[in-house]
Enzyme design. Structure first.
Site, PDB file in Angstrom:
ATOM      1  N   GLY A 211     -27.358 -34.701   9.349  1.00 20.42           N
ATOM      2  CA  GLY A 211     -28.255 -34.047  10.291  1.00 20.42           C
ATOM      3  C   GLY A 211     -29.428 -33.313   9.686  1.00 20.42           C
ATOM      4  N   GLU A 250     -22.331 -35.689   4.792  1.00 24.37           N
ATOM      5  CA  GLU A 250     -22.553 -37.133   4.925  1.00 24.37           C
ATOM      6  C   GLU A 250     -23.922 -37.318   5.574  1.00 24.37           C
ATOM      7  OE1 GLU A 250     -18.961 -38.186   7.110  1.00 24.37           O
ATOM      8  OE2 GLU A 250     -19.886 -37.549   8.994  1.00 24.37           O
ATOM      9  N   CYS A 251     -24.929 -37.347   4.746  1.00 19.15           N
ATOM     10  CA  CYS A 251     -26.305 -37.449   5.236  1.00 19.15           C
ATOM     11  C   CYS A 251     -26.777 -38.894   5.204  1.00 19.15           C
ATOM     12  CB  CYS A 251     -27.241 -36.611   4.374  1.00 19.15           C
ATOM     13  SG  CYS A 251     -27.018 -34.835   4.630  1.00 19.15           S
ATOM     14  N   GLY A 252     -27.580 -39.238   6.174  1.00 21.08           N
ATOM     15  CA  GLY A 252     -28.205 -40.553   6.218  1.00 21.08           C
ATOM     16  C   GLY A 252     -29.711 -40.414   6.093  1.00 21.08           C
ATOM     17  N   ARG A 253     -30.314 -39.954   7.196  1.00 22.43           N
ATOM     18  CA  ARG A 253     -31.767 -39.886   7.300  1.00 22.43           C
ATOM     19  C   ARG A 253     -32.428 -39.210   6.099  1.00 22.43           C
ATOM     20  NH1 ARG A 253     -34.119 -40.141  12.109  1.00 22.43           N
ATOM     21  NH2 ARG A 253     -32.175 -39.472  13.065  1.00 22.43           N
ATOM     22  N   CYS A 328     -43.703 -58.852  24.557  1.00 26.60           N
ATOM     23  CA  CYS A 328     -44.304 -58.867  25.887  1.00 26.60           C
ATOM     24  C   CYS A 328     -43.692 -57.768  26.746  1.00 26.60           C
ATOM     25  CB  CYS A 328     -44.087 -60.230  26.523  1.00 26.60           C
ATOM     26  SG  CYS A 328     -44.583 -61.566  25.432  1.00 26.60           S
ATOM     27  N   TYR A 357     -32.907 -45.641   9.848  1.00 24.81           N
ATOM     28  CA  TYR A 357     -32.899 -45.977  11.276  1.00 24.81           C
ATOM     29  C   TYR A 357     -34.160 -46.735  11.690  1.00 24.81           C
ATOM     30  CZ  TYR A 357     -29.310 -42.370  11.019  1.00 24.81           C
ATOM     31  OH  TYR A 357     -28.220 -41.629  10.664  1.00 24.81           O
TER      32      TYR A 357
HETATM   33  C1  LIG Z   1     -25.143 -40.591  12.041  1.00 23.27           C
HETATM   34  C2  LIG Z   1     -24.098 -39.736  11.453  1.00 23.27           C
HETATM   35  C3  LIG Z   1     -24.332 -39.075  10.242  1.00 23.27           C
HETATM   36  C4  LIG Z   1     -25.662 -39.113   9.544  1.00 23.27           C
HETATM   37  O1  LIG Z   1     -26.591 -38.413  10.277  1.00 23.27           O
HETATM   38  P1  LIG Z   1     -28.073 -38.144   9.688  1.00 23.27           P
HETATM   39  O2  LIG Z   1     -28.723 -37.421  10.797  1.00 23.27           O
HETATM   40  O3  LIG Z   1     -28.667 -39.480   9.402  1.00 23.27           O
HETATM   41  O4  LIG Z   1     -27.902 -37.335   8.452  1.00 23.27           O
HETATM   42  C5  LIG Z   1     -23.302 -38.339   9.694  1.00 23.27           C
HETATM   43  N1  LIG Z   1     -22.090 -38.262  10.307  1.00 23.27           N
HETATM   44  C6  LIG Z   1     -21.842 -38.874  11.475  1.00 23.27           C
HETATM   45  C7  LIG Z   1     -20.508 -38.740  12.087  1.00 23.27           C
HETATM   46  C8  LIG Z   1     -22.833 -39.617  12.084  1.00 23.27           C
HETATM   47  O5  LIG Z   1     -22.574 -40.207  13.251  1.00 23.27           O
END
Ligand SMILES: *Cc1c(COP(=O)(O)O)cnc(C)c1O
Length: 382
Positions: A211, A250-253, A328, A357
């Protein structure tokens, strides 16, 4: 011209510095749903603590890219098949999101003659810092609400095949304030301390989710990771009990957004009803992030001198432009009403911060247009 371009060296450098700043006991997993391209996973595997997956498909990709990387698994609606795949593949922990899912995990673990280590994902009562998406503190499909927690813990006590080692608290997405994020973690701490007291349990592992945000409207504004890490160090050292041995993120973005750009050629420029449109070779079927978040995605113009047509070359200068794709549908908008100095048909637009994403969440085959190329620098020698 239409391509996703990734800079793997920049990715490695960024994530190394993020991980290096983490205080003792804290670990950074990569949430694969942000981008599961194999070269990214291979770049990240030696740097992060492991991968967070949310499906058997992501688990398979993690294993293919980095067979020894530790994996933890979440997801709000897990099938028995996915749970069995996780246990068979040696997934370290499952994040369980309901009482029935706990039954399901216990049943599969019994069948496979294993013990499953789990965290209970709790959908907390707020308040939370301001962020663009909220997964908790309001009605959502995620996690176990606090009033249901006693039932889940009771079931866990009765089930020897499941060992609840702690809690999972992912509640926001795209939070841009380090101060607000720390305040939320202090709120988490107070909740977990209260549960330990009330239910007579000892938490060993806490997963504090992802997040951490990216400011898409102003790429120069950054989440203050250094300040966050310093505050986190103080919070953990001074206020987290010693028996909370492992604090997972657990970071993604935040890890992968910056390493990717989406490049697409301007095929046409025209004015309709007072609005200047740039029509590009790609669109939201490649890069759905801006429509999904309802923002104008930042881009730069890469001038291309070559112009092969015996026809006047349209251009726009100074006016605000709206960038649309080849689909379209009027919803195929990447950026709206953005001033540009000069752009011509045949130039290329480079959308920044497209690594998270972007391709991953897009509906690739709508209209059956060709996919963009995926280019990873440096090009692998293997
Ligand atoms: C999507 C998600 C993340 C990653 O979130 P980011 O906003 O990309 O850091 C971590 N944990 C869970 C459970 C998620 O669904």
């Amino acid at each position: 011209m239409c391509a996703y371009i990734y800079d793997l060296n920049a990715l490695a450098g960024h994530v190394r510095s993020v991980v290096a700043a983490l205080p003792a006991r804290c670990r950074m997993f990569y949430a694969m749903k942000a981008n599961s391209a194999e070269p990214l996973l291979q770049t990240l595997a030696p740097i992060v603590a492991g991968f967070e997956v949310a499906s058997a498909g992501e688990l398979a990709k993690a294993r293919a890219a980095a067979p020894d990387a530790p994996v933890i698994m979440g997801g709000p609606a897990k099938t028995e098949r996915a749970i069995a795949a996780a246990l068979a593949a040696g997934v370290r922990r499952l994040h369980v999101e309901s009482v029935l899912e706990l039954h399901r995990v216990a049943a599969v673990a019994t069948r496979l003659d294993r013990t499953a280590e789990v965290l209970l994902r709790v959908n907390l009562t707020g308040p939370f810092p301001e962020a663009t998406l909220a997964m908790a503190g309001r009605p959502t499909q995620f996690g176990i609400q606090e009033p249901t927690l006693p039932a889940a813990l009771q079931l866990a006590r009765e089930t020897s095949r499941v060992r609840v080692v702690g809690f999972h608290l992912h509640s926001v997405s795209n939070n841009l304030s380090a101060r607000a994020h720390l305040a939320m973690l202090a709120h988490y701490r107070d909740k977990v301390l209260a549960w330990e007291e009330r239910f007579g349990l000892r938490c060993e592992v806490l997963n504090l989710g992802g997040g951490i945000g990216i400011d898409y409207t102003d790429p120069t504004r950054r989440f203050d990771w250094a300040g966050f890490s310093t505050g986190l160090g103080r919070l953990v050292r001074d206020t987290f009990p010693r028996h909370w041995q492992e604090i997972d993120f657990e970071c993604g973005r935040y890890l992968v957004a910056d390493c990717g750009q989406y490049l697409t050629e301007v095929l046409d420029i025209k004015r309709n009803h007072g609005v200047t449109y740039l029509l590009v070779r790609g669109g939201t079927h490649h890069f759905r992030l801006p429509v999904s978040w309802q923002h104008s995605h930042p881009f730069t113009v890469l001038p291309v001198e070559r112009w092969g047509l015996e026809a006047p070359r349209p251009e726009a200068h100074g006016d605000p432009v709206t960038v649309v794709g080849e689909l379209c549908t009027p919803k195929d908008v990447l950026a709206g009403n953005v001033p540009v100095q000069r752009v011509r048909a045949g130039d290329v637009l480079a959308f920044q911060q497209a690594g998270a994403y972007g391709w991953e969440i897009s509906h690739h085959d709508f209209l059956s247009q060709p996919h963009p190329e995926q280019v990873f620098f440096p090009v692998s020698q293997g």
